[in-house]
Design a protein around this motif. Structure first.
Motif, mmCIF file in Angstrom:
data_model
loop_
_atom_site.group_PDB
_atom_site.id
_atom_site.type_symbol
_atom_site.label_atom_id
_atom_site.label_comp_id
_atom_site.label_asym_id
_atom_site.label_seq_id
_atom_site.Cartn_x
_atom_site.Cartn_y
_atom_site.Cartn_z
ATOM 1 N N LYS A 107 23.609 -14.417 21.258
ATOM 2 C CA LYS A 107 24.121 -14.791 22.663
ATOM 3 C C LYS A 107 23.381 -16.029 23.348
ATOM 4 C CE LYS A 107 25.729 -10.193 23.870
ATOM 5 N NZ LYS A 107 25.466 -9.149 24.955
ATOM 6 N N ASP A 148 24.545 -19.130 21.459
ATOM 7 C CA ASP A 148 25.861 -19.408 22.103
ATOM 8 C C ASP A 148 26.039 -20.292 23.492
ATOM 9 O OD1 ASP A 148 27.455 -16.395 20.489
ATOM 10 O OD2 ASP A 148 27.226 -18.537 19.805
ATOM 11 N N ASP A 149 24.924 -19.489 24.256
ATOM 12 C CA ASP A 149 24.637 -20.386 25.606
ATOM 13 C C ASP A 149 24.188 -21.653 25.235
ATOM 14 O OD1 ASP A 149 23.805 -17.009 26.959
ATOM 15 O OD2 ASP A 149 25.882 -17.965 26.545
#
Length: 970
Positions: free
Chosen positions: A912, A915-916
């Protein structure tokens, strides 16, 4: 017949329309006559007129004939005449030759009468019920009539039969008829019934049709049988083709094994009658139905497996290598073997081991390739050999490696005595026959299909062009022949050779950056491709232009930028300057728009009506469909987008490597957990066994204790004088030796008792060591696994020692029982000698001493029993300690499971965060670009792109370092 003669006799002098009047009179007689004989004669007369005056009889008599079928079922003769008449009306079978127009009218007439007949569904149901009659004159005409109805309006009649109760089952009974005429016509009826109707096909199959048809084929002589065998095979094809349910039922019923005797043609070259050729051809087609590439992959592979296990593939290969086989059968056998081995590794390996019966023996693959590159062979046979070679290499990386290895310098036979597959392919690739060029190029492309290793290996192949000149690589030689174009005089199509070479190069270069680098290293290749694409040529050359555009697009898309002069961006600029992007994409689209492209994309088998249509390969059409879109996107992408895409790819690769590392770690932990679980289950089983043994020992000791108490009570009730008299008698009689032996046994039991106590002390120390080792908690997976291993070893030692103790307890129990038996014998002897007279005082003293000795022995036995009870108690304590160790192992497993869950959560969090970061980078680039435009509009100076890009890279590196720090604990 007298009635018919009278009616027909009056017609000769009258006008032509008297035939209709005669038919009308006969119909009136059928409808109104009360005598069965008159009605029968009238129907027989209508039957004789129905062939010549079909229309008139059909119009006037059909209704009356149907009424006869309903009302006169008791008379088989009139029913047979009525069915024959209806068959003549509806059937289009013409015995005499007629003109085309008359034939068309006859067909239309038959379909119209059929439509009238089936308009009332009860008529078809009535016909089905008549087929239950065993009378030959009823059943046979009924079968022929129903067959004719199905030929005229098959789908409508099929639907009526399908909804009719037991309709299909009644028709299946025809196959069991002992009369061959009815049975054979029943096969034809089922052929028409099962055509293109999956529901009826399933019903017929589950009515045991496979078993009956295979029995008929065997009875008729398999391939040597007549046309009945052909009819049965066609019916089997109808039941199996495009019907996965029936195919699965056929395989599970072990019917594939019964197909093997069909292909036992023997060694005799004679006896190939026309019917045998036809039968064998249909048999081969039936095998292909079961292993067709259009079937579900799982069903196909299971059938391929069954065909190998039962020897059917071996039988087909025998026909393949036999001599004197007709060309038609040989071609179909090659196609059948191709689909039996396609995509199934075991069958492909077997086919690679098949040798032709020559001297010296040659592999079957080599013999077939010799036929493929031989332009004297029939075109259909060459196509079949190409298909066989393609199927052999389909999903067969081992076979691909073997073919490519025959081209490498280290494996080529220096003596030249034997010809390899690679040499035959090269010979066909560079021959003057365009069809051989195309076949060899496509075959070599299949050796590289989805195999990057062999694409790189093929770059090592060197060819000797002429004496004195240095060798040339295979890739270079292909481009040289391609650039020569039509300068070389070739037999066959003008573009066939170039299309084949371009398909080979496209397959070779796709997904292989090293091959792209070798291709671009030749400075003449890119100018040749751009020149071909930029020219305005005729329709025939448009396909070559499209393939050149595809090859150039592959060189861009799979380019790793290792050559500075031919980097992606420079090749795109070259296309834009010399060709134009829109023109390039248009030329690329010529491939998929070609009329032969769609035909080749439908089926894997290269089935062409003539050599001129042999342009595209099926696997190549799949490659074009895959690459056309990505090449179009790659041409329109800018350099910045390429850089971003490469960065994203690198980031994803790093992320994938991290995830892969954690997956491997979790997989190892799972394996360790499984091993620990197995050990725990084993320990539990051992614990249960120990508990059972302890329970049994406790019960035995309790029994011995009860017996001892009983003996003690009995001895207490005896008279002391009697006891003394008996003891004196025993001492004076036969008992002194026995008493000595008992004393010795008691001494042995005492020594055994001491040994057991020493062993118990050792076990106590061992249990203390286990407790101390268990008290130190495990800090990682390795320590827990080591502790579990030590526990298991110690538990095994405990089990062995407990077994020893158990055996000793059993031996002591036997001794106690023996002593009790001897004591009982002593009591019996005491009762026997209870009456003797009194003895002197000295003998009384001896008897008293003996009694005291016996009581001492009994007390010793009681003491030993108590000690055994203490040992059992100690074993119970050991069992409790083992249980505590098991609980500790369970806690260790729980800790490992928690660590695994934490690792999975950390992996998800890291994904995550990455991806951020990617989203933030994209937003930052967008903001910088917008700010830069605003500064340009306001007239402020703006830094150079290189500086901005270097700054962006520095920022991204800082962010990557931060991300690395964040991900460090993972």
């Amino acid at each position: 017949m007298n009635f018919l003669r009278g009616v027909m006799g009056g017609q000769s002098a009258g006008p032509q329309h008297t035939e209709a009047e005669t038919i009308q009179k006969l119909c009136d007689r059928v409808a109104s006559s009360t005598l069965l004989d008159d009605r029968r004669n009238a129907v027989r007369a209508l039957k004789s007129l129905s062939k010549k005056y079909r229309l008139e009889v059909g119009i006037q008599a059909m209704e009356h004939l149907i009424h006869v079928l309903q009302t006169d079922r008791s008379d088989s003769e009139i029913i047979g005449y009525a069915l024959d008449t209806l068959y003549n009306i509806i059937s289009n079978d013409e015995e005499e030759e007629v003109e085309e127009n008359s034939t068309r009218q006859s067909e239309d007439l038959g379909s119209q009468f059929t439509e009238i007949f089936i308009k009332q569904q009860e008529n078809v149901t009535l016909l089905l019920s008549l087929l239950e009659e065993f009378d030959f004159h009823v059943r046979w005409p009924g079968v022929k009539l129903l067959t004719s109805l199905l030929k005229q309006l098959g789908p409508q009649v099929q639907q009526i039969i399908l909804v009719s109760p037991m309709g299909v089952s009644r028709l299946m009974d025809l196959l069991a008829d002992s009369r061959e005429v009815i049975r054979n016509d029943g096969v034809l009826l089922l052929q028409a019934l099962t055509r293109s109707n999956g529901a009826i096909q399933k019903i017929v199959a589950f009515e045991n049709a496979f078993e009956r048809l295979l029995d008929i084929i065997t009875e008729e002589g398999n391939s040597d049988g007549g046309i009945v065998v052909e009819d049965c095979l066609i019916l089997l094809q109808n039941l199996l083709k495009n019907n996965n349910s029936n195919q699965n039922f056929f395989k599970e019923g072990s019917y594939i094994q019964r197909m093997k005797p069909w292909f036992d043609v023997g060694d005799e070259n004679s006896g190939w009658s026309a019917q045998k050729v036809t039968n064998l051809h249909v048999m081969l087609q039936l095998v292909r139905v079961l292993v067709s590439p259009t079937n579900p992959p799982g069903a196909t592979s299971s059938c391929q497996k069954a065909m190998f296990q039962c020897g059917l593939l071996q039988q087909l290969c025998t026909i393949l290598m036999a001599t004197g086989v007709p060309a038609d059968i040989l071609t179909e056998t090659i196609n059948t073997v191709s689909e039996v081995i396609r995509g199934y590794q075991v069958n492909q390996d077997y086919f690679a081991s098949v040798n032709a019966p020559s001297n010296p023996p040659r592999p079957a693959i080599v013999v077939l390739l010799m036929s493929m590159v031989n332009e004297r062979q029939p075109f259909v046979l060459r196509c079949a050999v190409l298909y066989c070679f393609q199927c052999f290499l389909y999903k067969n990386q081992k076979g691909q490696g073997e073919i490519v290895s025959t081209l490498l310098p280290s494996t080529i036979d220096a003596t030249g005595n034997s010809v390899s597959a690679g040499q035959l392919l090269c010979g066909g690739l560079f021959s003057t026959d365009s069809l051989s060029n195309w076949c060899a190029a496509v075959a070599l492309a299949h050796a590289l299909q989805e195999n990057a290793t062999q694409k790189e290996q093929l770059l090592r192949v060197q060819l000797a062009t002429s004496i004195g000149n240095p060798p040339v690589s295979l890739l270079q030689q292909c481009t040289n022949i391609l650039s020569q174009g039509d300068k070389i005089d070739r037999r066959g199509s003008k573009i066939q050779t170039r299309v084949g070479l371009l398909m080979l190069l496209c397959t070779w270069l796709s997904n292989c950056p090293i091959a792209v680098t070798h291709f671009l290293h030749n400075s003449a290749n890119v100018p040749f491709l751009t020149g071909q694409i930029a020219e305005n040529l005729g329709e025939e050359e448009q396909l070559v232009q499209g393939l050149c555009a595809l090859l150039l697009g592959i060189s861009i898309y799979f380019n790793d930028n290792s050559l500075e002069s031919y980097m992606k961006e420079k090749l795109k600029q070259l296309i834009e300057k010399r060709i134009g992007k829109e023109n390039f994409i248009e030329k690329l689209g010529f491939i998929s728009k070609h009329e032969l492209y769609s035909r080749a994309s439908q089926k894997p088998q290269p089935n062409f009506p003539s050599p001129e249509y042999m342009i595209f390969d099926h696997e190549f059409t799949k490659l074009v469909k895959e690459l056309e879109g990505v090449i179009t996107k790659a041409i329109y992408k800018s350099s910045e987008e390429d850089k971003k895409e490469e960065e994203v790819k690198k980031t994803l690769e790093q992320h994938d490597s991290i995830v892969t590392h954690y997956k491997n770690m979790i997989r190892e932990q799972d394996l360790q957990l499984e091993e620990l679980k197995q050990q725990i289950s084993t320990l539990k089983c051992q614990n249960e066994q120990l508990q059972t043994a302890v329970t049994q020992q406790v019960s035995q000791i309790q029994q011995h204790k009860d017996q001892y108490n009983l003996l003690k009570v009995q001895l207490g009730k005896d008279n002391p004088h009697q006891g003394s008299y008996s003891d004196v008698t025993q001492m004076n009689g036969i008992q002194p030796e026995e008493v000595g032996r008992l004393r010795e046994e008691i001494e042995e039991l005492k020594s055994n008792q001491e040994l057991l106590q020493s062993q118990l002390a050792e076990k106590d120390s061992l249990i203390e060591n286990l407790k101390s080792s268990q008290a130190s908690p495990g800090t990682n997976e390795q320590s827990s696994a080591t502790a579990s291993a030590q526990d298991s070893e110690q538990i095994a030692e405990l089990k062995q020692e407990l077994a020893t103790l158990k055996s000793q307890l059993n031996s002591q129990s036997v001794e106690i029982t023996k002593l009790q038996t001897e004591k009982q014998e002593l009591l019996q002897k005491t009762e026997t000698f209870a009456k003797p007279a009194s003895v002197p005082g000295e003998s009384e003293a001896v008897a008293a001493a003996k009694t005291t000795d016996v009581e001492g022995r009994l007390s010793a036995l009681l003491q030993e029993t108590k000690e055994l009870k203490n040992e059992i108690k100690a074993l119970s304590e050991e069992r409790a300690a083992i249980k505590e160790q098991l609980d500790a192992s369970n806690s260790t497993i729980a800790i490992l499971q928690n660590e695994k869950n934490k690792l999975e959560v950390d992996v998800t969090d890291s994904k995550k965060e990455q991806d951020d970061l990617l989203v933030l980078l994209a937003d930052q680039d967008q903001k910088i670009f917008s700010l830069k435009n605003k500064l340009k509009e306001l007239g402020h100076p703006v830094e150079e792109e290189d500086e901005l890009e270097s700054g962006d890279q520095d920022d991204e590196e800082d962010e990557d370092e931060d991300n690395g720090k964040d991900q460090g604990p993972i």
